[in-house]
Scaffold this motif. Structure first.
Motif, PDB file in Angstrom:
ATOM      1  N   ALA A  87     -15.131 -22.159 100.624  1.00  0.00           N
ATOM      2  CA  ALA A  87     -15.939 -21.178 101.372  1.00  0.00           C
ATOM      3  C   ALA A  87     -15.371 -19.766 101.318  1.00  0.00           C
ATOM      4  CB  ALA A  87     -16.069 -21.632 102.824  1.00  0.00           C
ATOM      5  N   ASN A  88     -14.069 -19.667 101.002  1.00  0.00           N
ATOM      6  CA  ASN A  88     -13.481 -18.326 100.914  1.00  0.00           C
ATOM      7  C   ASN A  88     -13.562 -17.762  99.500  1.00  0.00           C
ATOM      8  OD1 ASN A  88     -11.628 -20.292 100.039  1.00  0.00           O
ATOM      9  ND2 ASN A  88      -9.921 -18.877 100.289  1.00  0.00           N
ATOM     10  N   SER A  89     -14.154 -18.520  98.565  1.00  0.00           N
ATOM     11  CA  SER A  89     -14.319 -17.987  97.202  1.00  0.00           C
ATOM     12  C   SER A  89     -15.322 -16.832  97.255  1.00  0.00           C
ATOM     13  CB  SER A  89     -14.841 -19.087  96.269  1.00  0.00           C
ATOM     14  OG  SER A  89     -16.167 -19.421  96.636  1.00  0.00           O
ATOM     15  N   ASN A 132      -6.096 -25.579 103.700  1.00  0.00           N
ATOM     16  CA  ASN A 132      -5.216 -25.159 104.787  1.00  0.00           C
ATOM     17  C   ASN A 132      -4.215 -24.123 104.269  1.00  0.00           C
ATOM     18  OD1 ASN A 132      -4.249 -25.085 107.337  1.00  0.00           O
ATOM     19  ND2 ASN A 132      -3.764 -27.263 107.464  1.00  0.00           N
ATOM     20  N   ARG A 133      -3.747 -23.254 105.137  1.00  0.00           N
ATOM     21  CA  ARG A 133      -2.796 -22.215 104.741  1.00  0.00           C
ATOM     22  C   ARG A 133      -2.110 -21.696 105.981  1.00  0.00           C
ATOM     23  NH1 ARG A 133      -6.334 -19.237 101.403  1.00  0.00           N
ATOM     24  NH2 ARG A 133      -7.496 -21.176 101.433  1.00  0.00           N
ATOM     25  N   GLU A 134      -1.056 -20.925 105.758  1.00  0.00           N
ATOM     26  CA  GLU A 134      -0.280 -20.412 106.900  1.00  0.00           C
ATOM     27  C   GLU A 134      -1.126 -19.515 107.791  1.00  0.00           C
ATOM     28  OE1 GLU A 134       3.373 -18.501 105.843  1.00  0.00           O
ATOM     29  OE2 GLU A 134       4.286 -20.423 105.276  1.00  0.00           O
ATOM     30  N   GLY A 174     -26.711 -29.919  89.386  1.00  0.00           N
ATOM     31  CA  GLY A 174     -25.786 -28.872  88.960  1.00  0.00           C
ATOM     32  C   GLY A 174     -26.545 -27.559  88.967  1.00  0.00           C
ATOM     33  N   PHE A 175     -25.830 -26.461  89.212  1.00  0.00           N
ATOM     34  CA  PHE A 175     -26.484 -25.148  89.124  1.00  0.00           C
ATOM     35  C   PHE A 175     -25.664 -24.256  88.206  1.00  0.00           C
ATOM     36  CE2 PHE A 175     -27.078 -20.721  90.159  1.00  0.00           C
ATOM     37  CZ  PHE A 175     -28.467 -20.632  90.076  1.00  0.00           C
ATOM     38  N   TRP A 176     -26.356 -23.549  87.319  1.00  0.00           N
ATOM     39  CA  TRP A 176     -25.691 -22.581  86.427  1.00  0.00           C
ATOM     40  C   TRP A 176     -26.553 -21.333  86.377  1.00  0.00           C
ATOM     41  CZ3 TRP A 176     -25.061 -22.868  80.389  1.00  0.00           C
ATOM     42  CH2 TRP A 176     -24.005 -22.039  80.009  1.00  0.00           C
ATOM     43  N   GLN A 177     -25.981 -20.237  86.860  1.00  0.00           N
ATOM     44  CA  GLN A 177     -26.746 -18.991  86.921  1.00  0.00           C
ATOM     45  C   GLN A 177     -27.209 -18.561  85.520  1.00  0.00           C
ATOM     46  OE1 GLN A 177     -27.971 -17.488  89.528  1.00  0.00           O
ATOM     47  NE2 GLN A 177     -28.844 -15.868  88.272  1.00  0.00           N
ATOM     48  N   THR A 178     -26.406 -18.867  84.525  1.00  0.00           N
ATOM     49  CA  THR A 178     -26.782 -18.525  83.147  1.00  0.00           C
ATOM     50  C   THR A 178     -28.097 -19.206  82.763  1.00  0.00           C
ATOM     51  OG1 THR A 178     -24.469 -18.281  82.573  1.00  0.00           O
ATOM     52  CG2 THR A 178     -25.979 -18.649  80.730  1.00  0.00           C
TER      53      THR A 178
HETATM   54  N1  LIG Z   1     -22.406 -22.254  88.173  1.00  0.00           N
HETATM   55  C1  LIG Z   1     -22.504 -20.939  88.251  1.00  0.00           C
HETATM   56  O1  LIG Z   1     -23.505 -20.328  87.893  1.00  0.00           O
HETATM   57  C2  LIG Z   1     -21.344 -20.191  88.820  1.00  0.00           C
HETATM   58  C3  LIG Z   1     -21.467 -18.839  89.172  1.00  0.00           C
HETATM   59  C4  LIG Z   1     -20.370 -18.194  89.743  1.00  0.00           C
HETATM   60  C5  LIG Z   1     -19.181 -18.892  89.925  1.00  0.00           C
HETATM   61  N2  LIG Z   1     -19.099 -20.184  89.532  1.00  0.00           N
HETATM   62  C6  LIG Z   1     -17.888 -20.983  89.720  1.00  0.00           C
HETATM   63  O2  LIG Z   1     -17.642 -21.032  91.104  1.00  0.00           O
HETATM   64  C7  LIG Z   1     -16.248 -21.185  91.317  1.00  0.00           C
HETATM   65  C8  LIG Z   1     -15.783 -20.089  92.260  1.00  0.00           C
HETATM   66  O3  LIG Z   1     -15.911 -18.849  91.615  1.00  0.00           O
HETATM   67  P1  LIG Z   1     -15.464 -17.507  92.363  1.00  0.00           P
HETATM   68  O4  LIG Z   1     -15.577 -16.355  91.451  1.00  0.00           O
HETATM   69  O5  LIG Z   1     -16.177 -17.465  93.662  1.00  0.00           O
HETATM   70  O6  LIG Z   1     -13.921 -17.874  92.569  1.00  0.00           O
HETATM   71  P2  LIG Z   1     -12.779 -17.218  93.430  1.00  0.00           P
HETATM   72  O7  LIG Z   1     -13.280 -16.105  94.277  1.00  0.00           O
HETATM   73  O8  LIG Z   1     -11.644 -16.960  92.483  1.00  0.00           O
HETATM   74  O9  LIG Z   1     -12.356 -18.411  94.429  1.00  0.00           O
HETATM   75  C9  LIG Z   1     -11.786 -19.587  93.975  1.00  0.00           C
HETATM   76  C10 LIG Z   1     -11.903 -20.621  95.091  1.00  0.00           C
HETATM   77  O10 LIG Z   1     -11.479 -21.875  94.607  1.00  0.00           O
HETATM   78  C11 LIG Z   1     -10.539 -22.424  95.531  1.00  0.00           C
HETATM   79  N3  LIG Z   1      -9.620 -23.283  94.804  1.00  0.00           N
HETATM   80  C12 LIG Z   1      -8.855 -22.948  93.742  1.00  0.00           C
HETATM   81  N4  LIG Z   1      -8.145 -24.031  93.339  1.00  0.00           N
HETATM   82  C13 LIG Z   1      -8.468 -25.048  94.174  1.00  0.00           C
HETATM   83  C14 LIG Z   1      -8.071 -26.398  94.277  1.00  0.00           C
HETATM   84  N5  LIG Z   1      -7.193 -26.939  93.430  1.00  0.00           N
HETATM   85  N6  LIG Z   1      -8.612 -27.143  95.265  1.00  0.00           N
HETATM   86  C15 LIG Z   1      -9.493 -26.616  96.135  1.00  0.00           C
HETATM   87  N7  LIG Z   1      -9.918 -25.336  96.083  1.00  0.00           N
HETATM   88  C16 LIG Z   1      -9.410 -24.567  95.113  1.00  0.00           C
HETATM   89  C17 LIG Z   1      -9.863 -21.216  96.132  1.00  0.00           C
HETATM   90  O11 LIG Z   1      -9.274 -21.592  97.346  1.00  0.00           O
HETATM   91  P3  LIG Z   1      -7.832 -21.014  97.829  1.00  0.00           P
HETATM   92  O12 LIG Z   1      -8.118 -19.689  98.462  1.00  0.00           O
HETATM   93  O13 LIG Z   1      -7.386 -22.030  98.776  1.00  0.00           O
HETATM   94  O14 LIG Z   1      -6.972 -20.895  96.596  1.00  0.00           O
HETATM   95  C18 LIG Z   1     -11.077 -20.308  96.324  1.00  0.00           C
HETATM   96  O15 LIG Z   1     -11.800 -20.679  97.444  1.00  0.00           O
HETATM   97  C19 LIG Z   1     -15.602 -21.132  89.930  1.00  0.00           C
HETATM   98  O16 LIG Z   1     -15.463 -22.458  89.476  1.00  0.00           O
HETATM   99  C20 LIG Z   1     -16.634 -20.408  89.109  1.00  0.00           C
HETATM  100  O17 LIG Z   1     -16.544 -20.698  87.725  1.00  0.00           O
HETATM  101  C21 LIG Z   1     -20.157 -20.848  89.006  1.00  0.00           C
END
Ligand SMILES: NC(=O)c1ccc[n+]([C@@H]2O[C@H](COP(=O)([O-])OP(=O)(O)OC[C@H]3O[C@@H](n4cnc5c(N)ncnc54)[C@H](OP(=O)(O)O)[C@@H]3O)[C@@H](O)[C@H]2O)c1
Length: 388
Positions: A194-196, A219-221, A314-318
């Motif tokens: 959720a924080n991505s 989880n984190r500090e 599955g969803f892919w924006q592309t």
């Molecule tokens: N399908 C599509 O069209 C599409 C479009 C955009 C993005 N994506 C995909 O969506 C994902 C997120 O992209 P983003 O740009 O939003 O990434 P981002 O901002 O870099 O965030 C990465 C996220 O993944 C978590 N994470 C990393 N390693 C993990 C692990 N081993 N276990 C659990 N959580 C983990 C991170 O959590 P922490 O903070 O705890 O590290 C953070 O919440 C990527 O896989 C990206 O390729 C897909």
């Protein structure tokens, strides 16, 4: 004016890492791109290559100067050669000036300003801002000549950061919230990661539409700080994957949702915690997977398919872009700009004009290395200055 053959012979550039060596001093070495000769580890294959000023665009093209271009997780996978989208492969970065070998161009999204409009192009003017309508166009560049059909004009009211990150994460979040379940105000959405960057867009767009979000993070500090940040964005509740081990969690969720069934789960993580999270879903729910950050497979309990009619997508924006009309793509960009989403946490990293190609290459590889080690913890945007 050079004759084409003479110009090609005189301006032949060797492919990276020996990318310099224009022998015609009259040519202005005005542009730069992050390129690679073959897919592989980005910290060893990426190079910065300087090439001449762009000639005037063809009748159907535009010359653009890139303002900012993000480095997304998928961009790294493209360079590694493990992502299905294919990058531009060219031996002509500036028309009329051939490289000795073709190179791949890095970068998929970015915000650019039009510097010159081709004679046959309508609807664009010098100074307009554009984002990419096409995929993998090589946005890690200072300037490029692009087909007018490959860009979409955006309002200059968008911030540079939101503009440069407009075509991947916000539409992914928006489409996943709208394409699978007909959510109504007050409905709940479950998500992990959720924080991505995507997760934060989901939270904001859901909040604007009146949907409630049940968010899971690692989880984190400083967990409380993260929870506060996500709630400030509009998250309804935030849990950690560790909470899934508590037997009381399902009751807590039931209380929170007042028993309302959760019908949409957005998954970018996979692995055991994701499997556990599916148990929080109601009947006829949809799990939509768009990433696999844990690099673990997604395992779903058969019982949920049989007894709760779970559906998995599955969803892919592309793919969304490939299936939609230009008008639909433009309308979505306009909607997202109008939403005035909060900028993702970011750091703009400049490749300075004064760097040699070797120095710039070292800098780019260092950025990718720091990203891989999680040293930035936020989105990195490249700003590539024209070399001096
Ligand atoms: N399908 C599509 O069209 C599409 C479009 C955009 C993005 N994506 C995909 O969506 C994902 C997120 O992209 P983003 O740009 O939003 O990434 P981002 O901002 O870099 O965030 C990465 C996220 O993944 C978590 N994470 C990393 N390693 C993990 C692990 N081993 N276990 C659990 N959580 C983990 C991170 O959590 P922490 O903070 O705890 O590290 C953070 O919440 C990527 O896989 C990206 O390729 C897909």
């Amino acid at each position: 004016m050079f004759k084409r053959a003479a110009a090609q012979a005189a301006t032949r550039i060797r492919a990276p890492p020996c990318a310099r060596g224009f022998s015609v001093s009259a040519l202005r070495l005005a542009n730069r791109a992050v390129v690679y000769s073959s897919p592989g580890d980005p910290t060893s294959v990426l190079s910065v290559l300087t090439y001449p000023d762009l000639p005037p665009p063809s009748p159907s093209s535009l010359n653009v100067r890139f303002i900012c271009s993000p480095v997304n997780p998928a961009d790294i996978n493209v360079v590694e050669g493990i992502y299905p989208a294919k990058p531009v492969h060219t031996d002509e970065l500036a028309q009329g000036h051939k490289l000795s070998d073709a190179v791949y161009l890095g970068g998929n999204e970015g915000l650019a300003e039009i510097t010159e409009v081709g004679a046959g192009v309508e609807g664009f003017a010098k100074g307009d801002w554009v984002v990419m309508a096409g995929q993998q166009l090589g946005t890690w560049s200072s300037a490029r000549s692009l087909k007018a059909a490959d860009v979409i004009k955006v309002s200059k009211t968008v911030s540079r950061v939101n503009g440069s990150t407009l075509t991947v994460n916000p539409p992914t979040a928006y489409n996943m919230l709208h394409d699978f379940v007909d959510l109504q105000e007050g409905d709940w959405v479950l998500q992990n990661g959720a924080n991505s960057a995507v997760g934060q867009m989901v939270i904001q767009i859901a909040a604007q539409r009146g949907f409630k979000t049940l968010n899971f993070v690692r989880n984190r500090e400083d967990l409380e700080t993260l929870k506060t940040q996500l709630k400030t964005l509009g998250a309804t509740e935030v849990f950690t994957y560790d909470d899934l081990k508590e037997r009381s969690l399902r009751d807590r969720v039931k209380q929170l949702t007042s028993g309302k069934q959760i019908q949409l789960f957005l998954n970018c993580v996979g692995g055991d915690a994701t499997t556990q999270m599916t148990k929080l879903l109601g009947a006829d729910a949809h799990i939509v997977s768009y990433g696999a950050m844990s690099k673990r497979p997604l395992t779903l309990p058969t019982s949920l398919f049989i007894f709760k009619n779970l559906k998995s997508h599955g969803f892919w924006q592309t793919r969304w872009y490939a299936q939609k009309t230009r008008q639909e793509r433009e309308e979505l960009m306009q909607k997202l700009v109008a939403m005035k989403l909060k900028e993702p946490e970011h750091e703009i990293v400049t490749i300075p004009a004064g760097d040699s190609d070797e120095q710039a290459t070292k800098r780019v590889r260092g950025i990718i290395e720091s990203l891989a080690q999680g040293q930035y913890g936020k989105k990195v945007l490249l700003s590539i200055e024209q070399p001096t």
